[in-house]
Enzyme design. Sequence first.
Site, PDB file in Angstrom:
ATOM      1  N   LYS A  22      10.204-120.276 -31.988  1.00 47.65           N
ATOM      2  CA  LYS A  22      11.060-120.115 -30.805  1.00 47.65           C
ATOM      3  C   LYS A  22      12.523-120.356 -31.156  1.00 47.65           C
ATOM      4  O   LYS A  22      13.410-119.590 -30.751  1.00 47.65           O
ATOM      5  CB  LYS A  22      10.626-121.098 -29.715  1.00 47.65           C
ATOM      6  CG  LYS A  22      11.565-121.150 -28.514  1.00 47.65           C
ATOM      7  CD  LYS A  22      11.070-122.136 -27.476  1.00 47.65           C
ATOM      8  CE  LYS A  22      11.550-123.542 -27.720  1.00 47.65           C
ATOM      9  NZ  LYS A  22      12.820-123.855 -27.041  1.00 47.65           N
ATOM     10  N   ASN A  23      12.776-121.410 -31.922  1.00 50.82           N
ATOM     11  CA  ASN A  23      14.160-121.798 -32.209  1.00 50.82           C
ATOM     12  C   ASN A  23      14.833-120.911 -33.248  1.00 50.82           C
ATOM     13  O   ASN A  23      16.015-121.094 -33.539  1.00 50.82           O
ATOM     14  CB  ASN A  23      14.211-123.262 -32.644  1.00 50.82           C
ATOM     15  CG  ASN A  23      13.911-124.201 -31.490  1.00 50.82           C
ATOM     16  OD1 ASN A  23      14.076-123.844 -30.331  1.00 50.82           O
ATOM     17  ND2 ASN A  23      13.452-125.401 -31.803  1.00 50.82           N
ATOM     18  N   ARG A 122      22.960-132.657 -23.995  1.00 51.09           N
ATOM     19  CA  ARG A 122      23.235-131.791 -25.138  1.00 51.09           C
ATOM     20  C   ARG A 122      24.496-131.006 -24.804  1.00 51.09           C
ATOM     21  O   ARG A 122      24.438-129.859 -24.382  1.00 51.09           O
ATOM     22  CB  ARG A 122      22.037-130.872 -25.403  1.00 51.09           C
ATOM     23  CG  ARG A 122      20.840-131.630 -25.947  1.00 51.09           C
ATOM     24  CD  ARG A 122      19.754-130.709 -26.433  1.00 51.09           C
ATOM     25  NE  ARG A 122      18.835-130.367 -25.370  1.00 51.09           N
ATOM     26  CZ  ARG A 122      17.676-129.742 -25.566  1.00 51.09           C
ATOM     27  NH1 ARG A 122      17.308-129.401 -26.775  1.00 51.09           N
ATOM     28  NH2 ARG A 122      16.889-129.451 -24.560  1.00 51.09           N
ATOM     29  N   ARG A 405       6.959-122.708 -22.345  1.00 47.70           N
ATOM     30  CA  ARG A 405       8.291-122.385 -22.848  1.00 47.70           C
ATOM     31  C   ARG A 405       8.316-122.357 -24.376  1.00 47.70           C
ATOM     32  O   ARG A 405       9.160-121.686 -24.963  1.00 47.70           O
ATOM     33  CB  ARG A 405       9.318-123.420 -22.355  1.00 47.70           C
ATOM     34  CG  ARG A 405       9.674-123.326 -20.882  1.00 47.70           C
ATOM     35  CD  ARG A 405      10.791-124.292 -20.528  1.00 47.70           C
ATOM     36  NE  ARG A 405      11.887-124.148 -21.464  1.00 47.70           N
ATOM     37  CZ  ARG A 405      12.395-125.146 -22.191  1.00 47.70           C
ATOM     38  NH1 ARG A 405      11.906-126.362 -22.091  1.00 47.70           N
ATOM     39  NH2 ARG A 405      13.406-124.933 -23.022  1.00 47.70           N
TER      40      ARG A 405
END
Length: 430
Positions: A22-23, A122, A405
């Site tokens: 995903k990242n 963040r 997710r």
Amino acid sequence: MDKLLIRGGRELRGEVLISGAKNAALPELCAALLTEQPVTLHNVPRLQDVSTMLKLVRNMGVTAERDDNGTVRLNAGDLGNPEAPYELVKTMRASVLALGPLLARFGHAKVSLPGGCAIGSRPVDQHIKGLQAMGAEIVVEHGYMVARLPEGRTRLKGARILTDMVTVTGTENFLMAAALAEGETLLENAAQEPEIVDLAEMLIRMGAKIEGHGTSHIRIQGVEKLHGCEHAVVADRIEAGTFLCAVAATGGEAFLRHARGDHLDAVIDKLRDAGCTIACEKDGVRIASKGPAHAHLKAQSFSTTEYPGFPTDMQAQFMALNVIARGASMVTETIFENRFMHVNEMVRLGARIHVEGKVAMVEGVQQLSGATVMATDLRASASLVIAGLVAEGETLVDRIYHLDRGYDRMEAKLRGLGADIERLTGAAAA
């Protein structure tokens, strides 16, 4: 709202295919915005965040086609709306990754301040400072970052960017922006994650000139134009680490196809110390564990830190192993201030955990017992699934939209390994 029903106590055995990361997929979808030529990505995971990013780029005018085999074909040649609106990005912090590419290619962009998991601050200030160093004018108004080039400039300019902290998405944004900037950009204190390396390799395929990716100093020579490319997304090291922890906790033996052992050194070292046997092979990682039987597992203390240290995204999953291991352990979270929200839910299952600030003290127990628990964020969801696989009786995990997710059909993959787990939808989940 979907839930997962888990009947624990089964060992996990067999083979599981690890999906694309995903990242890595999210910034690489944004990298397609840098060129007017077609880009093809393979091994793209079927995740909610990926679907959200595809909606986002389509809203800008990008053609994006996706097939069932994990291939996404994008064409940003007709992109005419360089804006990322709040309603599309409110659940996903990775939306900030659109800022650099849009600004670099079009000279202006409007991107909503991002949302996502409630695991702590963040801030986007590092992104803003870095792009300002490259000559951008950026203001935050009405919940949006509005960026443009100064009058008379057509390209960002190369710069030395030293961030106050190691930031993965910041490094990715600067990489993409610098690829089309005028002159040389030097990123210092850059993130070193494998996903950064994968993005850099994709950009190089598009014609970018990048050196030093995978180190804390990355040098980019800007080019006037990038072209299309074909690229396969690297395997998801966090999904792989999650399945390693699941097999370690339940006991059994599994082969994680496509997993990269060299991306998981810190986690694998701790699992070996805990009593697991792990072999890193050419096309995957093999693990064998006796699980909690006869107090075989030994609790492990660790502290999260930036790559190549122990990843914060694996903290909750490894804690699920520690709660049923022999002895006591200390888990120190140094990255996010709110990343112990899974602790109270694990306690409902019978875990013994005491939190003081950034440290969770865990005392292993012989057995967990099933209960209804609630997921609070992505990785917390995975840790509760692991705990439920070990627990005696039934565990019901609520709010698993967090899980969707970041994990590609997790319950189906676990069933393939022998877990008794099912997704409850509609009336069954009520």
